[in-house]
Scaffold this motif. Structure first.
Motif, PDB file in Angstrom:
ATOM      1  N   ALA A  49       2.129   7.778   1.344  1.00 28.40           N
ATOM      2  CA  ALA A  49       2.345   6.775   1.995  1.00 28.40           C
ATOM      3  C   ALA A  49       2.306   6.611   3.380  1.00 28.40           C
ATOM      4  N   ASN A  50       2.675   7.988   4.098  1.00 31.79           N
ATOM      5  CA  ASN A  50       2.298   7.891   5.430  1.00 31.79           C
ATOM      6  C   ASN A  50       0.814   8.140   6.014  1.00 31.79           C
ATOM      7  N   LEU A  51      -0.016   8.937   5.337  1.00 29.06           N
ATOM      8  CA  LEU A  51      -1.345   8.914   5.554  1.00 29.06           C
ATOM      9  C   LEU A  51      -1.948   7.693   5.402  1.00 29.06           C
ATOM     10  N   ALA A  52      -1.885   6.769   4.294  1.00 30.94           N
ATOM     11  CA  ALA A  52      -2.138   5.448   4.164  1.00 30.94           C
ATOM     12  C   ALA A  52      -1.836   4.421   5.104  1.00 30.94           C
ATOM     13  N   THR A  53      -0.584   4.599   5.617  1.00 27.97           N
ATOM     14  CA  THR A  53      -0.262   3.763   6.489  1.00 27.97           C
ATOM     15  C   THR A  53      -0.684   4.067   7.656  1.00 27.97           C
ATOM     16  N   ALA A  54      -0.876   5.139   8.016  1.00 24.26           N
ATOM     17  CA  ALA A  54      -1.580   5.839   9.218  1.00 24.26           C
ATOM     18  C   ALA A  54      -3.026   5.163   9.376  1.00 24.26           C
ATOM     19  N   VAL A  55      -3.733   5.206   8.448  1.00 23.37           N
ATOM     20  CA  VAL A  55      -4.946   4.473   8.338  1.00 23.37           C
ATOM     21  C   VAL A  55      -5.034   3.077   8.606  1.00 23.37           C
ATOM     22  N   LEU A  56      -4.152   2.304   7.801  1.00 20.88           N
ATOM     23  CA  LEU A  56      -3.993   0.853   8.216  1.00 20.88           C
ATOM     24  C   LEU A  56      -3.471   0.758   9.567  1.00 20.88           C
ATOM     25  N   LEU A  57      -2.679   1.620  10.302  1.00 20.01           N
ATOM     26  CA  LEU A  57      -2.354   1.307  11.353  1.00 20.01           C
ATOM     27  C   LEU A  57      -3.511   1.774  12.460  1.00 20.01           C
TER      28      LEU A  57
END
Length: 84
Positions: free
Chosen positions: A65-73
Motif C-alpha cells: 500500500a505505501n510503496l504504491a501510494t509513494a509512487v502515485l504521490l
C-alpha cells in the motif's frame, strides 16, 4: 495468508486507489494550480516511512500500500513541478 492479511490488502487497495483519480485528472488536464506541493511532499515522506515500518514488520499489506501510494504521490509531485 490469513483473513486479517486479506483485510489489510483490501484496505490497502482502497486507500491507495483513492489517489488514482486525482493523478489521472492532473495528468489529463495538466493543471496543478489547486494541488499543495507541501501536502504531497509530507504524504510522500509519511508513505516512505510507513514502507520502512512495513518491512520491519514483514507486513505485505503495509509494504504494498505505501510503496504504491509513494509512487502515485511522486507522480503528483513531478506533475506539480512540471506544470507550475
Amino acid at each position: 495468508m490469513d483473513g486479517i492479511e486479506i483485510l489489510g490488502l483490501v484496505a490497502a487497495t482502497f486507500t491507495t486507489g483513492a489517489f488514482v483519480p486525482q493523478v489521472y485528472k492532473t495528468w489529463k488536464e495538466k493543471s496543478t494550480k489547486d494541488i499543495s506541493l507541501t501536502m504531497y511532499s509530507v504524504l510522500l515522506l509519511g508513505a516512505l516511512m510507513w514502507s520502512v515500518y512495513g518491512f520491519s514488520l514483514q507486513s505485505l499489506p503495509i509494504i504494498i500500500a505505501n510503496l504504491a501510494t509513494a509512487v502515485l504521490l511522486l507522480i503528483m509531485i513531478i506533475l506539480k513541478i512540471k506544470h507550475k
